[in-house]
Design an enzyme around this catalytic site. Structure first.
Site, PDB file in Angstrom:
ATOM      1  N   GLY A  15      -4.730  -1.118  -1.773  1.00 37.10           N
ATOM      2  CA  GLY A  15      -4.119   0.045  -1.157  1.00 37.10           C
ATOM      3  C   GLY A  15      -4.607   0.427   0.105  1.00 37.10           C
ATOM      4  N   ARG A  16      -5.659  -0.194   0.746  1.00 38.57           N
ATOM      5  CA  ARG A  16      -6.802   0.365   1.912  1.00 38.57           C
ATOM      6  C   ARG A  16      -7.013   1.687   1.937  1.00 38.57           C
ATOM      7  NH1 ARG A  16      -7.129  -3.847   4.787  1.00 38.57           N
ATOM      8  NH2 ARG A  16      -8.464  -2.762   6.342  1.00 38.57           N
TER       9      ARG A  16
ATOM     10  N   ARG B 250     -18.062  -3.259 -17.291  1.00 36.95           N
ATOM     11  CA  ARG B 250     -17.329  -4.580 -16.982  1.00 36.95           C
ATOM     12  C   ARG B 250     -16.433  -4.236 -15.662  1.00 36.95           C
ATOM     13  NH1 ARG B 250     -20.876  -5.882 -19.602  1.00 36.95           N
ATOM     14  NH2 ARG B 250     -21.097  -7.693 -21.006  1.00 36.95           N
TER      15      ARG B 250
ATOM     16  N   ASP C  54       0.858  -1.051   0.091  1.00 38.50           N
ATOM     17  CA  ASP C  54      -0.105  -0.050  -0.006  1.00 38.50           C
ATOM     18  C   ASP C  54       0.842   1.224   0.146  1.00 38.50           C
ATOM     19  OD1 ASP C  54      -1.845  -1.898   0.322  1.00 38.50           O
ATOM     20  OD2 ASP C  54      -2.262  -1.718   2.421  1.00 38.50           O
TER      21      ASP C  54
ATOM     22  N   GLU D 240      -9.569   0.426  -3.932  1.00 42.86           N
ATOM     23  CA  GLU D 240     -10.481  -0.484  -3.024  1.00 42.86           C
ATOM     24  C   GLU D 240     -11.216   0.400  -1.880  1.00 42.86           C
ATOM     25  OE1 GLU D 240      -8.594  -3.721  -1.154  1.00 42.86           O
ATOM     26  OE2 GLU D 240      -7.101  -2.369  -0.216  1.00 42.86           O
TER      27      GLU D 240
HETATM   28  O1  F6P Z   1      -2.392  -3.978   3.073  1.00 44.95           O
HETATM   29  C1  F6P Z   1      -2.181  -4.877   2.321  1.00 44.95           C
HETATM   30  C2  F6P Z   1      -3.460  -5.345   1.366  1.00 44.95           C
HETATM   31  O2  F6P Z   1      -3.150  -6.110   0.503  1.00 44.95           O
HETATM   32  C3  F6P Z   1      -4.374  -4.290   1.418  1.00 44.95           C
HETATM   33  O3  F6P Z   1      -4.232  -3.642   0.037  1.00 44.95           O
HETATM   34  C4  F6P Z   1      -5.674  -5.059   1.325  1.00 44.95           C
HETATM   35  O4  F6P Z   1      -6.880  -4.210   1.708  1.00 44.95           O
HETATM   36  C5  F6P Z   1      -5.510  -6.073   2.253  1.00 44.95           C
HETATM   37  O5  F6P Z   1      -4.114  -6.155   2.592  1.00 44.95           O
HETATM   38  C6  F6P Z   1      -5.913  -7.487   2.139  1.00 44.95           C
HETATM   39  O6  F6P Z   1      -5.838  -8.039   3.071  1.00 44.95           O
HETATM   40  P1  F6P Z   1      -6.071  -9.750   3.202  1.00 44.95           P
HETATM   41  O7  F6P Z   1      -5.114 -10.434   2.465  1.00 44.95           O
HETATM   42  O8  F6P Z   1      -6.114 -10.072   4.936  1.00 44.95           O
HETATM   43  O9  F6P Z   1      -7.621  -9.749   2.633  1.00 44.95           O
END
Ligand code: F6P
Length: 364
Positions: free
Chosen positions: A185-186, A282, A142, A237
């Site tokens: 990317g949170r 899509r 991220d 996301e």
């Molecule tokens: O922090 C890294 C990350 O890949 C984020 O981008 C994503 O929201 C999250 O981890 C996904 O986490 P998990 O693998 O626990 O679903």
């Protein structure tokens, strides 16, 4: 002989193995240092029987190119909330932090090198305050840790996202469709912004700039004036509509504390349809493809720089620090400063400005 315990915590990320290899290989050069790995972060230390493995040049040979982590990782709990099944079958999170600090001392470890993101670094800081010698190595695709310009794994994730944009262009163009690519990317839009610029997307939606759906629709429609055209939308996301909410789902995984993001691409389609957008749309959620596989060369170099620096700090007893890459220098800062603030995309900064200059709409 000084013993170092290495662990990887939080979500995996391309380059973890490269850091582990760098620590082990540079320890080998020192002659009087041994490296051990705790399986799945602190779980290996706290489990009974313990799961701690010795790491020598043999174990780490060739792992710099491999995704994931050879010592495993976890996003569930930690020493301050260790998921434990009780006699009645229920699960409780027990505070085993004092025991962790004592174990590190009793087992004769000189220090712990914890490779992880913000959550893992926060745990490291609390353990450090309880007297555990620890060094942090920042990891996350991220790129949202403010003390460092780059975390390893980020560039590899951007490359994956850019490749996805490139592929979506050909199918979008052939069908005159809107293709929405959702990237990770949170709460930071770094992957999205980089992939949108690198891939030449028309729209980029990020958490730092809540979008106006009518502006997004206008941009899309401007590309369909002659009845043809196509549009690539890259959406982070964690992006959300003005006055709207982030798209997340509950997790039923025991001990999993993060909010699970994902699915905003589908929300965006619904919102566009409701706003009257008639284009065919899509969605594609890139997901964990961004996190798996081989780290690219930038991330391998960065991970190696981090690993070597982390061991150097450990051996000079410079504990409570996290290695950073800032202004083209490898350095270190106190972990407590490193976790103080997030690194997010500046809405009026040069990345967004550059994107806008080449015609990308950020929905504002
Ligand atoms: O922090 C890294 C990350 O890949 C984020 O981008 C994503 O929201 C999250 O981890 C996904 O986490 P998990 O693998 O626990 O679903």
């Amino acid at each position: 002989m000084r013993k170092i315990l290495v662990l990887t915590g939080g979500g995996d990320c391309p380059g973890l193995n490269t850091v582990i290899r760098a620590i082990v290989k540079s320890a080998h050069e020192q002659k009087d240092v041994e490296v051990f790995g705790s399986i799945e972060a602190y779980n290996g230390l706290l489990r009974s029987p313990q799961e701690i493995v010795k790491l020598t040049n043999k174990e780490v040979a060739g792992i710099h190119v491999k995704g994931g982590t050879i010592i495993g990782t976890t996003t569930k709990g930690g020493p301050f909330g260790f998921p434990t099944q009780m006699e009645d079958g229920s699960w409780q999170e027990l505070d085993r932090s004092d025991e962790t600090v004592a174990m590190i001392k009793d087992m004769g470890f000189h220090c712990v090198i914890s490779i992880g993101g913000d959550g893992s670094q926060a745990i490291s800081q609390k353990l450090y305050e309880k007297g555990m010698p620890v060094i942090g190595v920042p990891k996350t695709i991220d790129n949202d840790l403010s003390a460092t310009d780059y975390t390893f794994g980020f560039q590899t994730a951007v490359q994956e996202a850019t490749t996805a944009v490139d592929k979506l262009v050909s199918t979008a163009e052939s069908h005159h469709r809107v293709m929405i690519l959702e990237v990770m990317g949170r709460n930071a839009g770094w992957i999205a912004t980089h992939a949108a610029i690198a891939g030449g997307a028309e729209v980029c939606l990020i958490p730092e700039i809540p979008y106006d759906i009518n502006k997004v629709k206008e941009k899309i429609e401007s590309r369909y004036k002659d009845g043809k055209g196509f549009v690539i939308v890259v959406i982070a996301e964690g992006a959300f509509q003005k006055d709207g909410q982030i798209t997340s789902k509950e997790s039923d995984e025991i001990g999993y504390e993060n909010v699970r993001l994902g699915g905003v691409a589908h929300q965006l389609t619904e919102q566009l349809k409701r706003a009257g957008c008639t284009a065919d749309i899509r969605e594609m959620i890139l997901g964990h493809l961004q996190r798996g596989g081989t780290p690219n060369s930038f991330d391998r170099v960065l991970a190696t720089l981090y690993g070597v620096k982390a061991l150097e700090l450990a051996l000079s007893n410079d504990f409570g620090k996290m290695v950073i890459f800032k202004d083209h220098e490898i350095n270190a800062v106190p972990i407590k400063d490193a976790i103080d603030s997030y690194n997010t995309v500046e809405p009026n900064g040069y990345m967004v400005g550059t994107g806008k200059s080449v015609g990308i709409s950020f929905g504002d």
